[in-house]
Structures are given as C-alpha cells and as structure tokens.
Design a protein around this motif. Sequence first.
Motif, short mmCIF file in Angstrom:
data_model
loop_
_atom_site.label_atom_id
_atom_site.label_comp_id
_atom_site.label_asym_id
_atom_site.label_seq_id
_atom_site.Cartn_x
_atom_site.Cartn_y
_atom_site.Cartn_z
N PRO A 31 0.94 -1.44 -0.04
CA PRO A 31 0.02 0.03 -0.15
C PRO A 31 0.59 1.32 -0.11
N SER A 32 2.07 1.32 0.65
CA SER A 32 2.71 2.51 0.79
C SER A 32 4.21 2.26 1.02
N ASN A 33 5.06 3.34 0.97
CA ASN A 33 6.45 3.32 1.23
C ASN A 33 7.01 4.63 1.61
N LEU A 34 7.98 4.63 2.33
CA LEU A 34 8.57 6.13 2.44
C LEU A 34 9.79 6.16 1.40
N LEU A 35 9.74 7.25 0.85
CA LEU A 35 10.94 7.43 -0.33
C LEU A 35 11.52 8.75 0.29
N ILE A 36 12.96 8.34 0.34
CA ILE A 36 13.79 9.62 0.80
C ILE A 36 14.61 9.95 -0.35
N ILE A 37 14.31 11.54 -0.67
CA ILE A 37 14.98 11.86 -1.86
C ILE A 37 15.61 12.98 -1.49
N ASP A 38 16.65 13.41 -2.48
CA ASP A 38 17.25 14.75 -2.10
C ASP A 38 16.25 15.88 -2.43
N MET A 70 4.80 7.71 -0.20
CA MET A 70 4.33 7.14 -1.27
C MET A 70 3.29 6.04 -1.06
N PHE A 71 2.01 6.33 -1.63
CA PHE A 71 1.07 5.18 -1.57
C PHE A 71 0.01 5.31 -2.69
N ARG A 72 -0.69 4.12 -2.61
CA ARG A 72 -1.85 3.82 -3.29
C ARG A 72 -3.07 3.88 -2.81
N GLU A 73 -3.96 4.70 -2.95
CA GLU A 73 -5.06 5.22 -2.01
C GLU A 73 -5.91 3.91 -1.50
N GLU A 74 -6.40 3.20 -2.65
CA GLU A 74 -7.16 2.14 -2.25
C GLU A 74 -6.72 0.71 -1.31
N PRO A 75 -5.57 0.39 -1.76
CA PRO A 75 -4.82 -0.62 -0.88
C PRO A 75 -4.63 0.00 0.70
N LEU A 76 -4.17 1.06 0.78
CA LEU A 76 -4.15 1.95 2.04
C LEU A 76 -5.38 1.89 2.68
N TYR A 77 -6.33 2.29 2.09
CA TYR A 77 -7.74 2.32 2.67
C TYR A 77 -8.15 0.72 3.26
N ARG A 78 -8.07 -0.19 2.39
CA ARG A 78 -8.19 -1.71 2.77
C ARG A 78 -7.28 -1.86 4.20
N GLN A 79 -6.03 -1.41 4.32
CA GLN A 79 -5.27 -1.73 5.17
C GLN A 79 -5.86 -0.83 6.53
N LEU A 80 -6.41 0.16 6.34
CA LEU A 80 -6.78 1.02 7.42
C LEU A 80 -8.15 0.47 8.01
N GLU A 81 -9.08 -0.11 6.89
CA GLU A 81 -10.36 -0.57 7.08
C GLU A 81 -10.31 -1.62 8.15
N ASP A 82 -9.44 -2.46 8.27
CA ASP A 82 -9.28 -3.78 9.14
C ASP A 82 -9.49 -3.21 10.48
N PRO A 83 -10.52 -4.00 10.97
CA PRO A 83 -10.69 -3.52 12.27
C PRO A 83 -9.74 -3.61 13.39
N ASP A 84 -8.84 -4.57 13.14
CA ASP A 84 -7.91 -5.00 14.22
C ASP A 84 -6.82 -3.89 14.04
N ASN A 85 -6.38 -3.48 12.85
CA ASN A 85 -5.53 -2.49 12.43
C ASN A 85 -6.07 -1.15 13.03
N MET A 86 -7.21 -0.85 12.87
CA MET A 86 -7.84 0.39 13.35
C MET A 86 -7.82 0.60 14.87
N SER A 87 -8.12 -0.52 15.41
CA SER A 87 -8.12 -0.64 16.82
C SER A 87 -6.60 -0.49 17.38
N PHE A 88 -5.75 -0.83 16.97
CA PHE A 88 -4.18 -0.59 17.21
C PHE A 88 -3.97 0.53 17.10
#
Length: 191
Positions: A31-38, A70-88
């Motif tokens: 769903p996402s990653n950090l991108l370190i750039i100049d 950097m992210f893709r919106e739909e996969p990140l939404y799915r990751q965050l919609e997971d009840p266990d993830n949101m509870s955490f």
Amino acid sequence: MVAYRQTYEIIRGIQEKAAEQCAPVIFGIKPSNLLIIDQCYAKALKSLIETTGLKVRCFEHRAEKQVWFMFREEPLYRQLEDPDNMSFMKQFGYTENMTMDEILAYAAKRFREYKRGEAGFPHEMGILLGYPLGDVKGFIEHHGRDCLCSGYWKVYDHVMDAARIFSAYDQARMLAVNELLLGYDLKMICR
C-alpha cells in the motif's frame, strides 16, 4: 542544452529512487512506502506521479533530504479499514472517522516529532506501510530485538508468509529497475 540535461538528470534520478525504494507500491502489491530523496527531486516527484495512481505526501523536510510517503489510495484504505489495525491505531490517537488526509497529516506530525526527538517512535507507521499487525506488535513487545527474521520489516510471526512477501517485493524492485534501464519511464511502469 544544459538546462535540458539537468532536467533530464533530475527526472531520471527521481525515477531511479522511486524504483529502488517503492517498486512494490508502484506495482500495487504494497500500500505504501517511505521515499527519501534529495531536495532537488521534490518538484519533479509530484509531476512524475500524475496519472500513475500513485500519491505522495511529504512527511519531513530536512536541509538536504526529504521523506515522502508514497501510497496507493485503495490498498491503503483496505489496510486501515481492517478492524484490528484500526483498533491498534486508536491507541496512538487515530479515530475511525478520520479521513485519509487527516490520518496522513497526523502520521506526518508524529513522524516529525519523533525525528526531532520530541516523541517516541510512531509504531503505527508499520500499519500504514502495510506490515502485518502481529509483526508491528512483536516489534513493540520485543523492543525491535529477537525477531525471527528480517527483510523489509522485522518478522515476529508467520515467517513463511513474510518470506514470500519479501520475495515478491524483491522481484518488483528488480522488474522496476530493469524497466527503467530499458527506457521506460515511471508512468509506463505504473501502467
């Protein structure tokens, strides 16, 4: 001619950085990653991702470097919609009614506070980056030590699943870099 060459080098440079650091996101398997750039790549990054389905948000500005999420919106939404993830994530101040923009703004704030030494490590970044909840919790419980294996993250649970994911991420990175070497640009790779 010099300006054209500099622009070309900046565009090529940011594409290489994105392929090396974010290939699994580019190919939609993470769903996402950090991108370190100049610093010099920041403007080019935003224009390069137009029409790719990728989105970015700056998490930190430093004198020479910037950290982008950097992210893709739909996969990140799915990751965050997971009840266990949101509870955490609630234990770190996130709420179910936050928009994606509010979640990312809050995550960026917590990331900057950590980098400035004003707060502890923002463990919820693991969820935002697509890491399994069991491994994020294991990292906290074991203080980042005693993992079963490590690769793109430290693994505390389901080692074989993680190994398969690491292999897929490695293949994505290899493919993205090879496609750049063949002359494709980031927009073509994102297809």
